[in-house]
Design an enzyme around this catalytic site. Structure first.
Site, PDB file in Angstrom:
ATOM      1  N   GLU A 173     -26.214  15.070  -4.593  1.00  0.00           N
ATOM      2  CA  GLU A 173     -27.618  15.282  -4.233  1.00  0.00           C
ATOM      3  C   GLU A 173     -28.540  14.364  -5.038  1.00  0.00           C
ATOM      4  O   GLU A 173     -29.645  14.038  -4.621  1.00  0.00           O
ATOM      5  CB  GLU A 173     -28.025  16.752  -4.394  1.00  0.00           C
ATOM      6  CG  GLU A 173     -28.082  17.262  -5.813  1.00  0.00           C
ATOM      7  CD  GLU A 173     -28.475  18.738  -5.877  1.00  0.00           C
ATOM      8  OE1 GLU A 173     -29.565  19.094  -5.410  1.00  0.00           O
ATOM      9  OE2 GLU A 173     -27.679  19.536  -6.413  1.00  0.00           O
ATOM     10  N   GLU A 189      -6.659   1.640 -13.723  1.00  0.00           N
ATOM     11  CA  GLU A 189      -6.187   2.865 -13.058  1.00  0.00           C
ATOM     12  C   GLU A 189      -4.942   3.407 -13.763  1.00  0.00           C
ATOM     13  O   GLU A 189      -4.846   4.609 -14.039  1.00  0.00           O
ATOM     14  CB  GLU A 189      -5.875   2.575 -11.587  1.00  0.00           C
ATOM     15  CG  GLU A 189      -7.133   2.345 -10.750  1.00  0.00           C
ATOM     16  CD  GLU A 189      -6.834   2.083  -9.277  1.00  0.00           C
ATOM     17  OE1 GLU A 189      -5.669   1.791  -8.929  1.00  0.00           O
ATOM     18  OE2 GLU A 189      -7.782   2.183  -8.462  1.00  0.00           O
ATOM     19  N   TYR A 244      -8.528  -3.544 -11.607  1.00  0.00           N
ATOM     20  CA  TYR A 244      -8.260  -2.274 -10.932  1.00  0.00           C
ATOM     21  C   TYR A 244      -6.965  -1.644 -11.453  1.00  0.00           C
ATOM     22  O   TYR A 244      -6.931  -0.487 -11.843  1.00  0.00           O
ATOM     23  CB  TYR A 244      -8.007  -2.504  -9.439  1.00  0.00           C
ATOM     24  CG  TYR A 244      -9.157  -2.705  -8.504  1.00  0.00           C
ATOM     25  CD1 TYR A 244      -9.587  -1.674  -7.695  1.00  0.00           C
ATOM     26  CD2 TYR A 244      -9.769  -3.936  -8.368  1.00  0.00           C
ATOM     27  CE1 TYR A 244     -10.592  -1.860  -6.751  1.00  0.00           C
ATOM     28  CE2 TYR A 244     -10.773  -4.141  -7.439  1.00  0.00           C
ATOM     29  CZ  TYR A 244     -11.180  -3.094  -6.630  1.00  0.00           C
ATOM     30  OH  TYR A 244     -12.165  -3.292  -5.706  1.00  0.00           O
ATOM     31  N   LYS A 281       0.290   5.316  -6.135  1.00  0.00           N
ATOM     32  CA  LYS A 281      -0.704   5.333  -7.218  1.00  0.00           C
ATOM     33  C   LYS A 281      -1.613   6.558  -7.122  1.00  0.00           C
ATOM     34  O   LYS A 281      -1.832   7.273  -8.084  1.00  0.00           O
ATOM     35  CB  LYS A 281      -1.518   4.030  -7.162  1.00  0.00           C
ATOM     36  CG  LYS A 281      -2.618   3.847  -8.170  1.00  0.00           C
ATOM     37  CD  LYS A 281      -3.944   4.468  -7.831  1.00  0.00           C
ATOM     38  CE  LYS A 281      -4.568   4.102  -6.524  1.00  0.00           C
ATOM     39  NZ  LYS A 281      -5.126   2.773  -6.415  1.00  0.00           N
ATOM     40  N   HIS A 323     -27.273  21.207  -2.117  1.00  0.00           N
ATOM     41  CA  HIS A 323     -27.364  21.775  -3.458  1.00  0.00           C
ATOM     42  C   HIS A 323     -26.399  22.944  -3.633  1.00  0.00           C
ATOM     43  O   HIS A 323     -26.235  23.726  -2.701  1.00  0.00           O
ATOM     44  CB  HIS A 323     -28.804  22.254  -3.679  1.00  0.00           C
ATOM     45  CG  HIS A 323     -29.055  22.766  -5.056  1.00  0.00           C
ATOM     46  ND1 HIS A 323     -29.099  21.935  -6.155  1.00  0.00           N
ATOM     47  CD2 HIS A 323     -29.240  24.031  -5.502  1.00  0.00           C
ATOM     48  CE1 HIS A 323     -29.330  22.677  -7.226  1.00  0.00           C
ATOM     49  NE2 HIS A 323     -29.414  23.942  -6.862  1.00  0.00           N
ATOM     50  N   CYS A 369      -1.294   1.671  -3.234  1.00  0.00           N
ATOM     51  CA  CYS A 369      -2.323   2.714  -3.068  1.00  0.00           C
ATOM     52  C   CYS A 369      -1.753   4.133  -2.995  1.00  0.00           C
ATOM     53  O   CYS A 369      -2.243   5.039  -3.676  1.00  0.00           O
ATOM     54  CB  CYS A 369      -3.111   2.478  -1.787  1.00  0.00           C
ATOM     55  SG  CYS A 369      -3.466   0.767  -1.440  1.00  0.00           S
ATOM     56  N   CYS A 387       0.826  -1.211   0.000  1.00  0.00           N
ATOM     57  CA  CYS A 387       0.000   0.000   0.000  1.00  0.00           C
ATOM     58  C   CYS A 387       0.859   1.260   0.000  1.00  0.00           C
ATOM     59  O   CYS A 387       0.663   2.158  -0.814  1.00  0.00           O
ATOM     60  CB  CYS A 387      -0.927  -0.006   1.213  1.00  0.00           C
ATOM     61  SG  CYS A 387      -1.829   1.530   1.407  1.00  0.00           S
TER      62      CYS A 387
HETATM   63  P1  NDP Z   1      -7.569  -7.956 -10.861  1.00  0.00           P
HETATM   64  O1  NDP Z   1      -7.842  -9.337 -10.439  1.00  0.00           O
HETATM   65  O2  NDP Z   1      -8.468  -6.850 -10.443  1.00  0.00           O
HETATM   66  O3  NDP Z   1      -7.474  -7.920 -12.449  1.00  0.00           O
HETATM   67  C1  NDP Z   1      -6.642  -8.772 -13.166  1.00  0.00           C
HETATM   68  C2  NDP Z   1      -6.941  -8.554 -14.629  1.00  0.00           C
HETATM   69  O4  NDP Z   1      -6.009  -9.271 -15.420  1.00  0.00           O
HETATM   70  C3  NDP Z   1      -8.329  -9.027 -15.016  1.00  0.00           C
HETATM   71  O5  NDP Z   1      -8.838  -8.125 -15.952  1.00  0.00           O
HETATM   72  C4  NDP Z   1      -8.046 -10.390 -15.649  1.00  0.00           C
HETATM   73  O6  NDP Z   1      -8.974 -10.751 -16.622  1.00  0.00           O
HETATM   74  C5  NDP Z   1      -6.720 -10.106 -16.308  1.00  0.00           C
HETATM   75  N1  NDP Z   1      -5.924 -11.309 -16.512  1.00  0.00           N
HETATM   76  C6  NDP Z   1      -5.643 -12.291 -15.614  1.00  0.00           C
HETATM   77  N2  NDP Z   1      -4.857 -13.220 -16.176  1.00  0.00           N
HETATM   78  C7  NDP Z   1      -4.629 -12.824 -17.444  1.00  0.00           C
HETATM   79  C8  NDP Z   1      -3.890 -13.369 -18.537  1.00  0.00           C
HETATM   80  N3  NDP Z   1      -3.240 -14.524 -18.425  1.00  0.00           N
HETATM   81  N4  NDP Z   1      -3.884 -12.686 -19.683  1.00  0.00           N
HETATM   82  C9  NDP Z   1      -4.558 -11.528 -19.814  1.00  0.00           C
HETATM   83  N5  NDP Z   1      -5.269 -10.967 -18.834  1.00  0.00           N
HETATM   84  C10 NDP Z   1      -5.296 -11.608 -17.654  1.00  0.00           C
HETATM   85  O7  NDP Z   1      -6.071  -7.703 -10.421  1.00  0.00           O
HETATM   86  P2  NDP Z   1      -5.206  -6.396 -10.325  1.00  0.00           P
HETATM   87  O8  NDP Z   1      -3.826  -6.878 -10.541  1.00  0.00           O
HETATM   88  O9  NDP Z   1      -5.721  -5.298 -11.184  1.00  0.00           O
HETATM   89  O10 NDP Z   1      -5.420  -5.959  -8.822  1.00  0.00           O
HETATM   90  C11 NDP Z   1      -5.219  -6.889  -7.756  1.00  0.00           C
HETATM   91  C12 NDP Z   1      -6.067  -6.522  -6.584  1.00  0.00           C
HETATM   92  O11 NDP Z   1      -5.541  -5.379  -5.956  1.00  0.00           O
HETATM   93  C13 NDP Z   1      -7.496  -6.165  -6.922  1.00  0.00           C
HETATM   94  O12 NDP Z   1      -8.310  -7.289  -6.959  1.00  0.00           O
HETATM   95  C14 NDP Z   1      -7.893  -5.219  -5.833  1.00  0.00           C
HETATM   96  O13 NDP Z   1      -8.489  -5.939  -4.793  1.00  0.00           O
HETATM   97  C15 NDP Z   1      -6.577  -4.618  -5.382  1.00  0.00           C
HETATM   98  N6  NDP Z   1      -6.482  -3.226  -5.822  1.00  0.00           N
HETATM   99  C16 NDP Z   1      -7.382  -2.317  -5.341  1.00  0.00           C
HETATM  100  C17 NDP Z   1      -7.321  -1.012  -5.740  1.00  0.00           C
HETATM  101  C18 NDP Z   1      -8.324  -0.043  -5.217  1.00  0.00           C
HETATM  102  O14 NDP Z   1      -8.963  -0.334  -4.216  1.00  0.00           O
HETATM  103  N7  NDP Z   1      -8.522   1.106  -5.872  1.00  0.00           N
HETATM  104  C19 NDP Z   1      -6.306  -0.537  -6.668  1.00  0.00           C
HETATM  105  C20 NDP Z   1      -5.434  -1.565  -7.125  1.00  0.00           C
HETATM  106  C21 NDP Z   1      -5.525  -2.855  -6.712  1.00  0.00           C
HETATM  107  P3  NDP Z   1     -10.381 -11.460 -16.240  1.00  0.00           P
HETATM  108  O15 NDP Z   1     -11.279 -10.362 -15.776  1.00  0.00           O
HETATM  109  O16 NDP Z   1     -10.819 -12.044 -17.549  1.00  0.00           O
HETATM  110  O17 NDP Z   1     -10.078 -12.475 -15.209  1.00  0.00           O
END
Ligand code: NDP
Length: 478
Positions: A466, A181, A177, A50, A461, A47, A42
């Site tokens: 709102e 982002e 995410y 970022k 407002h 976080c 984080c």
């Molecule tokens: P996520 O699980 O959110 O997303 C992973 C992405 O990668 C998905 O779109 C997935 O596709 C894709 N993917 C997985 N494997 C492959 C592959 N072999 N080839 C191509 N695409 C692939 O993981 P993140 O790494 O983005 O984030 C991890 C975690 O960190 C999140 O789940 C969240 O909980 C946390 N986080 C929270 C944030 C916040 O609160 N603002 C900010 C950043 C992270 P598919 O959907 O098809 O599985």
């Protein structure tokens, strides 16, 4: 049996640090081992940096906005080295605060890698071996990169904050995410961003209408988003790739590379599942994260690991080995900092305060710092209507500040309401500061507020929020 410590924590991220401090405050003798920097994902590579990059990138639109509001401003280029050095000073400061908090709480810090040798013993890379009555594993997770040819040339979110210079073009792979982002952040900082997502729409699992609007907004701002697309292979670009210049076609934000013939060209050549080829300065994988469970002696201590590599724990974060607990991303429950902190607090209540406390993983609000931003809590429309009849209240409009500045962005406010109980089951907001708004709406929803409770609340407002209390009629029933 006498132990060296009442609690030994492995991992100095948000969860581990909180558990160590709060346990020490009960009078327990506590030590914490961290092999890298205090603060964990984080603070050091997640976080916090970022969000600071989100702020930095947001300024790109503000120059135009300011001019629309009558200010005589001119915009210059974004200077990554200047921002980066400021960013790292800030991260150093925050890491220092984490260390001081631990020191002041009486927690002994071990700057070392730790691994279990049995249910009560930890071996440190410094050569020491210590025993503890309880051991808490809070080692977090790390980005995973798919197994495709050339993937080692890519970077992950861990590397992005350390780049010497920003790439001119980048391909971001993933639709979660982190991918979404960083697509917005880097686009705002002037990088030409292409995003490949293998599915039909980014941000799988979030409300369909909300993620549709986020994707639309990202495209409008300039992200070249390709759905149903993935990388087949990648390699270092060669000068010969230049001859083949049809390659830049629809995957068109990769740039042709100029290098004298025969010499390696700068950049990464990528072939996509749709057959197109392009060259990018960088490729970033944001394809999910895996729990850090390797080489920490889990097998030696008899701790069970699940199918996704996560430590298996019960509702109290206890593993099958009674003296060993685990919290945060290493348990792969909900990968969010505030959840790890909640798990830490519940662990201390249970183990050090004699008050067995389960972690409440229900109705967790979260924000996705895409551009536009999304805030969300509870059930999506799609999930709710599979459970019970619902009414959907939704509005989408141009907010006054954007309309005045001539921007086209729209915001969205949506409530998913149970037809039977009138409870608000879900709230989804796409708007500037959606994260701030959802935090407050989440209190009411966690308390079980009904649509009528929202209606009884007088609007503030003129604000965007709102709309949450002024939506009269459902747009549909499902
Ligand atoms: P996520 O699980 O959110 O997303 C992973 C992405 O990668 C998905 O779109 C997935 O596709 C894709 N993917 C997985 N494997 C492959 C592959 N072999 N080839 C191509 N695409 C692939 O993981 P993140 O790494 O983005 O984030 C991890 C975690 O960190 C999140 O789940 C969240 O909980 C946390 N986080 C929270 C944030 C916040 O609160 N603002 C900010 C950043 C992270 P598919 O959907 O098809 O599985």
């Amino acid at each position: 049996m006498n132990f060296d410590y009442d609690l030994f924590v492995i991992g100095g991220g948000s969860g581990g640090v909180r558990a160590a401090r709060v346990a020490a405050a009960t009078g327990a003798k506590v030590a914490l081992a961290e092999e890298f920097r205090m603060g964990g994902t984080c603070v050091i590579r997640g976080c916090v940096p970022k969000k600071l990059m989100v702020f930095a990138s947001g300024y790109s639109e503000m120059f135009d906005d300011a001019r629309a509001y009558g200010w005589d401003v001119t915009d210059g280029p974004f200077e990554w080295p200047r921002f980066r050095s400021h960013l790292h000073k800030e991260l150093d400061r925050l890491e220092g605060i984490y260390r001081k908090l631990l020191d002041n709480s009486g927690v002994e810090i071990c700057d070392a890698r730790a691994s279990l040798t049995d249910a009560h013993t930890v071996a440190l890379s410094s050569g020491r071996t210590v025993t503890a009555k309880h051991i808490l594993i809070a080692t977090g997770g790390r980005p995973v990169v798919p197994d495709i040819p050339g993937a080692a040339l890519g970077i992950t979110s861990n590397d992005i904050f350390l780049l010497d210079e920003l790439p001119k073009s980048i391909l971001i792979v993933g639709g979660g995410y982190i991918a979404s982002e960083f697509a917005g952040i880097l686009n705002g900082l002037g990088v030409k961003v292409t995003q490949f997502y293998r599915g039909a729409q980014i941000l799988r699992g979030f409300d369909d209408e909300a993620r549709g609007l986020v994707a639309e907004g990202m495209r409008e701002k300039g992200v070249n988003l390709h759905l149903g697309t993935n990388i087949v292979e990648m390699r270092a670009a060669t000068a010969d790739d230049l001859q083949d210049n049809g390659m830049s076609a629809p995957v068109d934000q990769g740039k042709p590379v100029s290098a004298p013939s025969g010499e390696p060209a700068k950049g990464i050549w990528v072939k996509a599942t749709n057959g197109q080829e392009a060259i990018f300065d960088q490729v970033m994988f944001a394809t999910g994260r895996a729990p850090n469970t390797e080489n920490i002696g889990l097998a030696e201590a008899g701790v069970q690991i699940g199918r996704r590599g996560e430590i298996v724990v019960d509702d109290y974060s206890q593993t099958g080995v009674p003296s060993i607990y685990a919290i945060g991303d290493v348990t792969d429950r909900v990968q969010l900092t505030p959840v790890a902190i909640r798990e830490a607090m519940a662990f201390v209540e249970t183990v050090f305060k004699g008050n067995p406390t389960k972690v409440d993983h229900d109705l967790i609000p979260s924000a996705i710092f895409t551009q536009p931003e999304m805030g969300t809590i509870g059930l999506t429309e799609e999930a709710a209507r599979d459970i019970e009849p619902v009414e959907i209240y939704c509005t989408s409009f141009k907010p006054m500040n954007h309309a005045f500045a001539g921007r086209t962005d729209r915001v969205m406010m949506k409530l998913v309401v149970s037809s039977a109980t009138r409870k608000v089951l879900g709230c989804h907001i796409v708007a500037d500061h959606a994260g701030e708004m959802i935090q407050l709406a989440a209190i009411a929803i966690k308390m079980g507020a009904t649509k009528e409770d929202f209606d009884r609340t007088v609007a503030v407002h003129p604000t965007m929020a709102e709309e949450l209390v002024t939506m009269k009629d459902p747009v549909r029933r499902a």
